[in-house]
Design an enzyme around this catalytic site. Structure first.
Site, PDB file in Angstrom:
ATOM      1  N   LYS A  44      91.484  49.763  72.629  1.00 31.20           N
ATOM      2  CA  LYS A  44      90.550  49.672  71.493  1.00 31.20           C
ATOM      3  C   LYS A  44      89.947  48.261  71.415  1.00 31.20           C
ATOM      4  O   LYS A  44      90.466  47.315  72.041  1.00 31.20           O
ATOM      5  CB  LYS A  44      91.290  50.011  70.196  1.00 31.20           C
ATOM      6  CG  LYS A  44      92.404  49.041  69.863  1.00 31.20           C
ATOM      7  CD  LYS A  44      93.277  49.552  68.723  1.00 31.20           C
ATOM      8  CE  LYS A  44      94.399  48.568  68.453  1.00 31.20           C
ATOM      9  NZ  LYS A  44      95.431  49.137  67.578  1.00 31.20           N
ATOM     10  N   ARG A 142      99.278  53.889  55.802  1.00 33.00           N
ATOM     11  CA  ARG A 142      97.898  53.698  56.203  1.00 33.00           C
ATOM     12  C   ARG A 142      97.392  55.092  56.535  1.00 33.00           C
ATOM     13  O   ARG A 142      97.219  55.890  55.630  1.00 33.00           O
ATOM     14  CB  ARG A 142      97.852  52.703  57.382  1.00 33.00           C
ATOM     15  CG  ARG A 142      96.643  51.839  57.413  1.00 33.00           C
ATOM     16  CD  ARG A 142      96.727  50.779  58.498  1.00 33.00           C
ATOM     17  NE  ARG A 142      96.999  51.321  59.818  1.00 33.00           N
ATOM     18  CZ  ARG A 142      97.010  50.605  60.940  1.00 33.00           C
ATOM     19  NH1 ARG A 142      96.790  49.313  60.900  1.00 33.00           N
ATOM     20  NH2 ARG A 142      97.254  51.164  62.104  1.00 33.00           N
ATOM     21  N   TYR A 270      80.258  18.486  60.844  1.00 30.53           N
ATOM     22  CA  TYR A 270      79.967  18.860  59.458  1.00 30.53           C
ATOM     23  C   TYR A 270      81.013  18.322  58.505  1.00 30.53           C
ATOM     24  O   TYR A 270      82.215  18.435  58.759  1.00 30.53           O
ATOM     25  CB  TYR A 270      79.900  20.380  59.322  1.00 30.53           C
ATOM     26  CG  TYR A 270      78.658  20.967  59.934  1.00 30.53           C
ATOM     27  CD1 TYR A 270      77.409  20.727  59.370  1.00 30.53           C
ATOM     28  CD2 TYR A 270      78.738  21.758  61.074  1.00 30.53           C
ATOM     29  CE1 TYR A 270      76.266  21.264  59.936  1.00 30.53           C
ATOM     30  CE2 TYR A 270      77.602  22.298  61.644  1.00 30.53           C
ATOM     31  CZ  TYR A 270      76.367  22.051  61.077  1.00 30.53           C
ATOM     32  OH  TYR A 270      75.252  22.575  61.634  1.00 30.53           O
ATOM     33  N   MET A 318      79.046  26.282  64.722  1.00 29.48           N
ATOM     34  CA  MET A 318      78.695  27.621  65.194  1.00 29.48           C
ATOM     35  C   MET A 318      78.683  27.698  66.721  1.00 29.48           C
ATOM     36  O   MET A 318      79.180  28.650  67.302  1.00 29.48           O
ATOM     37  CB  MET A 318      77.319  28.017  64.634  1.00 29.48           C
ATOM     38  CG  MET A 318      76.961  29.456  64.915  1.00 29.48           C
ATOM     39  SD  MET A 318      75.315  29.894  64.328  1.00 29.48           S
ATOM     40  CE  MET A 318      75.520  29.839  62.560  1.00 29.48           C
TER      41      MET A 318
HETATM   42  C1  LIG Z   1      96.678  48.935  68.256  1.00 22.79           C
HETATM   43  C2  LIG Z   1      97.676  50.017  68.252  1.00 22.79           C
HETATM   44  C3  LIG Z   1      98.733  50.042  69.174  1.00 22.79           C
HETATM   45  C4  LIG Z   1      99.004  48.905  70.144  1.00 22.79           C
HETATM   46  O1  LIG Z   1      99.537  47.820  69.452  1.00 22.79           O
HETATM   47  P1  LIG Z   1     100.072  46.492  70.198  1.00 22.79           P
HETATM   48  O2  LIG Z   1     100.787  45.771  69.137  1.00 22.79           O
HETATM   49  O3  LIG Z   1      98.866  45.770  70.686  1.00 22.79           O
HETATM   50  O4  LIG Z   1     100.944  46.961  71.304  1.00 22.79           O
HETATM   51  C5  LIG Z   1      99.551  51.152  69.193  1.00 22.79           C
HETATM   52  N1  LIG Z   1      99.371  52.168  68.316  1.00 22.79           N
HETATM   53  C6  LIG Z   1      98.397  52.165  67.401  1.00 22.79           C
HETATM   54  C7  LIG Z   1      98.248  53.312  66.464  1.00 22.79           C
HETATM   55  C8  LIG Z   1      97.525  51.097  67.324  1.00 22.79           C
HETATM   56  O5  LIG Z   1      96.545  51.091  66.405  1.00 22.79           O
END
Ligand SMILES: *Cc1c(COP(=O)(O)O)cnc(C)c1O
Length: 377
Positions: A44, A142, A270, A318
């Protein structure tokens, strides 16, 4: 290539890390007389900033059983690039444009009643039975169906002839908090939920729960698949340690574009947040918060120049930052390593995160779109 600040992604390191994880799972499972879990490789967020398509192709070749994305759009990008492995979509799907799930052969997560209804309606309309993974909320609060309310919520999901539950999973809230007993509590809740699902008519299917940290901490979380992300990129989730022979997959480097003397009583950047009461030499590096470098690096971060550590001074702007190179001989054009190895020294994403009070996931995911990724073996 035009810009000086580039990320180099070592695809061979990702393949190596993937194989190191699979080898460890196989070795330990065999020793325990169990089948080894498959690997759901999490790609992801543009593969944690590393570049989704090349990383997915690498993981496909290195032995992953499945890939996982945050949303349908990420899955579509991989399919369009020709990735053939099954792709799990983690996200909620209650508001998404769902047709991509079928058009691009993605495996959705059923994690809310509305997602279940919408996916079932879609499958019916398209005349298919849709393989999906069912998410159980074992305490993260969640996404997912509450572990203790399945008698209420499951009949509608299980009753749909258009959804085929291929696997059931949960996600741990405290896997990277070693002192928390909640990992164990969630694991036990998940196992009770699996038993309850059996009684509610969910047939035999795959089970998965472990992110990187849980995978390292407790083999009882491995089930039929593990779901590491961070470890694949060669980063051990803090504060855990691991004997896995991992290699960091990403390095970030730039070049000095200007060197200048700052006189006694002057400041830089800055707010003139950094001032000096003695003459100093600073160098300007063309990488800033628009490239994903955290403003908290000011006064806390370090980079490597000519094999030595130079502190980040003044505000991160930036498009650039300043480093203190007093007593060093540097010139415009010198390489600056922001993450990675130079000479005998190395700055890891984990070290950078610790220095600024962030987490390594954040450090790598945030690397900006402006930074060119060079893919190397
Ligand atoms: C991002 C994610 C993982 C992987 O997590 P890591 O800590 O990077 O290994 C596994 N399961 C779900 C549902 C996630 O959202």
């Amino acid at each position: 290539m035009i810009r000086q600040t580039t990320a180099t992604v070592h695809l061979s390191a990702i393949a190596h890390n993937c194989r190191a994880i699979v080898d460890m799972l196989t070795r330990e499972s065999t020793a325990a007389g169990r089948p080894a879990p498959g690997l759901i490789a999490v790609v992801k967020a543009n593969a944690y900033g590393h570049g989704a398509v090349p990383v997915a192709r690498t993981l496909e070749a290195a032995g992953a059983s499945m890939l996982a994305c945050a949303d349908i759009e990420e899955g579509v990008e991989l399919r369009r690039a020709g990735v053939g492995l099954p792709i799990l979509v983690f996200g909620a799907l209650s508001l998404s444009d769902l047709d991509g799930v079928i058009d691009y052969d993605l495996t959705p997560t059923v994690s809310t009643p509305s997602a279940a209804r919408r996916l079932a309606a879609l499958a019916e309309r398209r005349g298919v039975t849709l393989p999906c993974h069912l998410k159980i909320d074992s305490g993260m609060n969640r996404l997912g169906f509450r572990h203790d309310n399945l008698g209420r919520t499951m009949p509608a999901v299980v009753g749909s002839p258009h959804l085929k539950i291929e696997a059931v999973y949960t996600h741990f809230a405290t896997a990277d908090v070693p002192e928390s007993p909640f990992l164990d509590e969630q694991r036990r809740r998940f196992e009770r939920a699996l038993a309850a699902l059996g009684a509610l008519g969910v047939g035999r299917c795959g089970r998965h729960a472990a992110n990187s940290a849980a995978m390292l901490r407790d083999a009882r979380t491995w089930y039929d698949f593990v779901r590491p992300g961070l470890l694949l990129y060669g980063i051990v989730p803090p504060p855990l340690a691991s004997s896995l022979p991992l290699r960091p997959a990403l390095s970030l480097s730039s070049r000095i574009v200007a060197v200048k003397g700052v006189r006694r009583g002057e400041g830089s950047g800055y707010g003139l947040r950094w001032t000096t009461d003695e003459p100093r030499t600073i160098a300007i590096v063309p990488a800033g918060y628009a490239d994903g470098l955290d403003t908290r690096l000011a006064g806390r971060g370090v980079v490597l120049v000519r094999g030595r550590r130079a502190p980040v001074v003044g505000a991160v702007s930036m498009d650039m930052l300043a480093i203190d190179v007093t007593d060093m001989t540097v010139d415009p054009g010198d390489e600056v390593v922001i993450i990675g190895r130079q000479g005998d020294d190395e700055i890891t994403a984990r070290e950078m995160a610790a220095a600024i009070g962030a987490i390594p996931w954040e450090v790598v995911c945030r690397l900006g779109a402006r930074i060119e990724r060079k893919f190397e073996d």
